[in-house]
Design a protein around this motif. Structure first.
Motif, PDB file in Angstrom:
ATOM      1  N   LEU A   1       1.407  -1.289   0.134  1.00 34.28           N
ATOM      2  CA  LEU A   1       0.343   0.005  -0.551  1.00 34.28           C
ATOM      3  C   LEU A   1       1.094   1.160   0.476  1.00 34.28           C
ATOM      4  O   LEU A   1       0.676   2.126   0.110  1.00 34.28           O
ATOM      5  CB  LEU A   1      -0.656  -0.196   1.240  1.00 34.28           C
ATOM      6  CG  LEU A   1      -2.062  -0.902   1.399  1.00 34.28           C
ATOM      7  CD1 LEU A   1      -2.491  -1.733   2.635  1.00 34.28           C
ATOM      8  CD2 LEU A   1      -2.979  -0.894   0.288  1.00 34.28           C
ATOM      9  N   ILE A   2       2.041   1.273  -0.072  1.00 37.47           N
ATOM     10  CA  ILE A   2       3.083   2.385   0.154  1.00 37.47           C
ATOM     11  C   ILE A   2       3.905   2.107  -0.862  1.00 37.47           C
ATOM     12  O   ILE A   2       4.978   1.277  -1.893  1.00 37.47           O
ATOM     13  CB  ILE A   2       4.399   2.301   1.221  1.00 37.47           C
ATOM     14  CG1 ILE A   2       2.955   1.749   2.795  1.00 37.47           C
ATOM     15  CG2 ILE A   2       4.529   3.423   1.339  1.00 37.47           C
ATOM     16  CD1 ILE A   2       3.807   1.896   3.422  1.00 37.47           C
ATOM     17  N   ALA A   3       4.326   3.535  -1.718  1.00 41.87           N
ATOM     18  CA  ALA A   3       4.445   3.742  -3.074  1.00 41.87           C
ATOM     19  C   ALA A   3       6.212   4.904  -2.106  1.00 41.87           C
ATOM     20  O   ALA A   3       7.416   3.943  -2.403  1.00 41.87           O
ATOM     21  CB  ALA A   3       3.984   4.904  -3.694  1.00 41.87           C
ATOM     22  N   LYS A   4       5.760   5.507  -1.606  1.00 45.13           N
ATOM     23  CA  LYS A   4       7.113   6.000  -0.599  1.00 45.13           C
ATOM     24  C   LYS A   4       6.567   7.141   0.051  1.00 45.13           C
ATOM     25  O   LYS A   4       5.268   7.664   0.342  1.00 45.13           O
ATOM     26  CB  LYS A   4       7.915   7.100  -1.921  1.00 45.13           C
ATOM     27  CG  LYS A   4       9.049   8.259  -1.212  1.00 45.13           C
ATOM     28  CD  LYS A   4       9.817   9.213  -2.039  1.00 45.13           C
ATOM     29  CE  LYS A   4      10.559   9.434  -1.211  1.00 45.13           C
ATOM     30  NZ  LYS A   4      10.966  10.400  -1.755  1.00 45.13           N
ATOM     31  N   SER A   5       7.320   6.917   1.483  1.00 46.17           N
ATOM     32  CA  SER A   5       6.852   7.412   3.010  1.00 46.17           C
ATOM     33  C   SER A   5       7.345   7.765   3.831  1.00 46.17           C
ATOM     34  O   SER A   5       8.354   6.834   3.638  1.00 46.17           O
ATOM     35  CB  SER A   5       5.142   6.466   2.807  1.00 46.17           C
ATOM     36  OG  SER A   5       4.149   7.764   4.474  1.00 46.17           O
ATOM     37  N   THR A   6       7.249   8.627   4.538  1.00 46.73           N
ATOM     38  CA  THR A   6       8.083   8.681   6.023  1.00 46.73           C
ATOM     39  C   THR A   6       7.102   8.916   7.196  1.00 46.73           C
ATOM     40  O   THR A   6       6.110   9.201   6.790  1.00 46.73           O
ATOM     41  CB  THR A   6       8.999  10.040   5.956  1.00 46.73           C
ATOM     42  OG1 THR A   6       9.318  10.413   4.444  1.00 46.73           O
ATOM     43  CG2 THR A   6      10.278  10.371   7.134  1.00 46.73           C
ATOM     44  N   TYR A   7       8.078   8.178   7.745  1.00 45.27           N
ATOM     45  CA  TYR A   7       7.575   7.739   9.369  1.00 45.27           C
ATOM     46  C   TYR A   7       7.914   8.045  10.391  1.00 45.27           C
ATOM     47  O   TYR A   7       8.700   8.170  10.347  1.00 45.27           O
ATOM     48  CB  TYR A   7       7.208   6.052   9.512  1.00 45.27           C
ATOM     49  CG  TYR A   7       6.189   5.573   8.704  1.00 45.27           C
ATOM     50  CD1 TYR A   7       4.741   5.898   8.189  1.00 45.27           C
ATOM     51  CD2 TYR A   7       6.307   5.162   7.278  1.00 45.27           C
ATOM     52  CE1 TYR A   7       3.631   5.131   7.010  1.00 45.27           C
ATOM     53  CE2 TYR A   7       5.523   4.489   6.395  1.00 45.27           C
ATOM     54  CZ  TYR A   7       4.478   4.699   6.241  1.00 45.27           C
ATOM     55  OH  TYR A   7       3.717   4.258   4.665  1.00 45.27           O
ATOM     56  N   ILE A   8       7.027   8.649  11.594  1.00 48.54           N
ATOM     57  CA  ILE A   8       7.927   8.269  12.537  1.00 48.54           C
ATOM     58  C   ILE A   8       7.222   8.367  13.972  1.00 48.54           C
ATOM     59  O   ILE A   8       6.051   7.959  13.531  1.00 48.54           O
ATOM     60  CB  ILE A   8       7.499   9.977  13.031  1.00 48.54           C
ATOM     61  CG1 ILE A   8       8.344  11.153  12.168  1.00 48.54           C
ATOM     62  CG2 ILE A   8       8.187  10.827  14.855  1.00 48.54           C
ATOM     63  CD1 ILE A   8       8.914  12.866  12.487  1.00 48.54           C
ATOM     64  N   VAL A   9       8.023   7.447  14.464  1.00 43.25           N
ATOM     65  CA  VAL A   9       7.345   6.630  15.940  1.00 43.25           C
ATOM     66  C   VAL A   9       7.687   7.130  16.877  1.00 43.25           C
ATOM     67  O   VAL A   9       8.419   8.023  17.516  1.00 43.25           O
ATOM     68  CB  VAL A   9       7.557   5.679  16.530  1.00 43.25           C
ATOM     69  CG1 VAL A   9       7.448   4.857  17.185  1.00 43.25           C
ATOM     70  CG2 VAL A   9       7.920   4.409  15.423  1.00 43.25           C
ATOM     71  N   LYS A  10       6.673   7.944  17.884  1.00 44.72           N
ATOM     72  CA  LYS A  10       6.967   8.583  19.976  1.00 44.72           C
ATOM     73  C   LYS A  10       7.134   7.729  20.872  1.00 44.72           C
ATOM     74  O   LYS A  10       5.824   7.673  20.342  1.00 44.72           O
ATOM     75  CB  LYS A  10       6.138  10.486  19.156  1.00 44.72           C
ATOM     76  CG  LYS A  10       6.412  11.340  18.310  1.00 44.72           C
ATOM     77  CD  LYS A  10       6.399  12.497  18.119  1.00 44.72           C
ATOM     78  CE  LYS A  10       6.334  13.664  17.553  1.00 44.72           C
ATOM     79  NZ  LYS A  10       5.670  14.597  17.571  1.00 44.72           N
ATOM     80  N   ALA A  11       8.022   7.895  21.139  1.00 45.09           N
ATOM     81  CA  ALA A  11       7.598   6.877  22.673  1.00 45.09           C
ATOM     82  C   ALA A  11       7.006   8.502  23.721  1.00 45.09           C
ATOM     83  O   ALA A  11       6.949   9.464  23.721  1.00 45.09           O
ATOM     84  CB  ALA A  11       8.494   6.107  22.935  1.00 45.09           C
ATOM     85  N   PHE A  12       6.368   7.902  24.262  1.00 47.96           N
ATOM     86  CA  PHE A  12       5.472   8.963  25.301  1.00 47.96           C
ATOM     87  C   PHE A  12       5.227   8.799  27.515  1.00 47.96           C
ATOM     88  O   PHE A  12       5.090   7.068  26.634  1.00 47.96           O
ATOM     89  CB  PHE A  12       3.978  10.026  25.701  1.00 47.96           C
ATOM     90  CG  PHE A  12       4.033  10.064  23.776  1.00 47.96           C
ATOM     91  CD1 PHE A  12       3.901  11.369  23.893  1.00 47.96           C
ATOM     92  CD2 PHE A  12       3.780   9.618  22.735  1.00 47.96           C
ATOM     93  CE1 PHE A  12       3.795  12.899  22.492  1.00 47.96           C
ATOM     94  CE2 PHE A  12       4.446  10.481  21.776  1.00 47.96           C
ATOM     95  CZ  PHE A  12       2.940  11.217  21.258  1.00 47.96           C
ATOM     96  N   VAL A  13       5.886   9.162  27.410  1.00 49.61           N
ATOM     97  CA  VAL A  13       5.336   8.642  29.064  1.00 49.61           C
ATOM     98  C   VAL A  13       4.299   9.931  30.446  1.00 49.61           C
ATOM     99  O   VAL A  13       4.701  10.731  30.113  1.00 49.61           O
ATOM    100  CB  VAL A  13       6.966   8.598  29.973  1.00 49.61           C
ATOM    101  CG1 VAL A  13       6.917   8.662  32.107  1.00 49.61           C
ATOM    102  CG2 VAL A  13       7.774   7.884  29.506  1.00 49.61           C
TER     103      VAL A  13
END
Length: 344
Positions: free
Chosen positions: A203-215
């Protein structure tokens, strides 16, 4: 990374060929910003040409988005090809006695090659009745090249790896200032846990992702990665070389596709293959789409004399686009189990 479909570009690792290199901070050329003067260097040589090293303090909560622009000189055509990267967020967090960090157990650029996806091939064969479903065959096909791609996520508290006491959020980067949060079962995200994310790379041609951690409600760490596609060079040719009998009314043909020295199975699942014929009477007659075709000879205009009893069969072909969800308005089309249909 740069390449040419005809193999004429000698080295895919092309940083050394970059020219007119510029880094930007929040859309402004870094060389024009006085508060950045002397606080960064840009590599000028070798395979890391263009890489930036930064020695500037960024205040917690400050929003900084970097991106890089350059041109790639193409001596074959005598042109400069513009290069523009995706936005790269740069931030800091207030560090307590034990800080948090986050990393992924995968490449920062994940590349998907549909020609090497044995899981997609297995599922296509089962759906088309070409083979029986088998848990063992499915497991064997689920390798590192499969579209169902699991990305391990490691969260560290100081030097200790943890799996609880935090929450993760996944975002797709739309632009320098825009993020879209994604959750499990939404769009390309098959699963999302505190220790991994599973993406459907079809489902992805080109994409950028961010994973954030929260406390609690406080962001304590983040990591960025990207996904794009590889389009390998291939060759394709019809395989029916038999003569046409005067009594024949139909013609069957099948495309043979070769990629990376291997015959591609079920190429119609990866490539859009459209069949055409030329005859003395008619040129460029379009017939069917798929890796096999059956067409009516009368449509081609083939004759029955020495001068006009010939026909050339050929294809126009290209890689299919990434898959998309089948929708009607805001509604998704699904099977009886609620699984969403996708198509390309």
């Amino acid at each position: 990374m740069a390449n040419a479909t005809d193999g004429s570009w000698p080295n895919p690792y092309s940083n050394a060929e970059l020219a007119d290199m510029r880094w930007f901070v929040n859309g402004k050329n870094i060389s024009t910003l006085s508060d950045w003067a002397g606080k960064y260097t840009i590599e000028q040589n070798g395979s890391m040409r263009g890489a930036i090293s930064i020695s500037k303090n960024i205040s917690p909560g400050q929003q900084v988005q970097l991106h890089f622009e350059a041109v790639l000189a193409d001596p074959r055509l005598g042109v400069n090809i513009p290069v523009v990267t995706d936005p790269i967020p740069l931030s800091t967090i207030e560090k307590a006695d034990d800080g948090y960090s986050i990393s992924i157990g995968d490449s920062s650029i994940i590349q998907y090659d549909p020609m090497k996806d044995r899981l997609a091939l297995y599922e296509y064969k089962v759906a088309q009745g070409l083979m029986a479903a088998s848990a063992a065959a499915e497991a064997a096909a689920t390798d590192k090249c499969a579209y169902r791609h699991e990305i391990p996520i490691d969260v560290m508290h100081g030097k200790t790896k943890i799996t609880t006491g935090y929450t993760l959020k996944l975002y797709r980067v739309n632009s320098v200032t825009s993020l879209t949060e994604l959750k499990a079962g939404q769009e390309e995200v098959e699963a999302f846990t505190p220790t991994s994310v599973v993406l459907d790379l079809r489902l992805i041609a080109k994409s950028t992702y961010i994973v954030k951690a929260f406390v609690g409600s406080k962001e304590v760490a983040m990591v960025q990665f990207g996904v794009n596609r590889i389009f390998q060079k291939y060759t394709i040719s019809p395989t029916n070389g038999t003569d046409i009998h005067p009594a024949d009314t139909e013609r069957i043909d099948q495309a043979m596709v070769d990629c990376d020295g291997n015959i591609v199975e079920c190429p119609g699942s990866i490539l859009r293959i459209v069949w055409y014929t030329d005859t003395e009477a008619k040129k460029g007659v379009k017939h069917n789409e798929g890796d096999t075709t059956l067409f009516q000879l009368a449509k081609t205009g083939i004759g029955n004399t020495y001068a006009d009893s010939w026909m050339e069969t050929y294809t126009e072909d290209c890689y299919k686009d990434e898959y998309k969800f089948a929708t009607e308005g805001a509604d998704y089309w699904t099977d009886a189990s609620g699984n969403r249909y996708i198509f390309n």
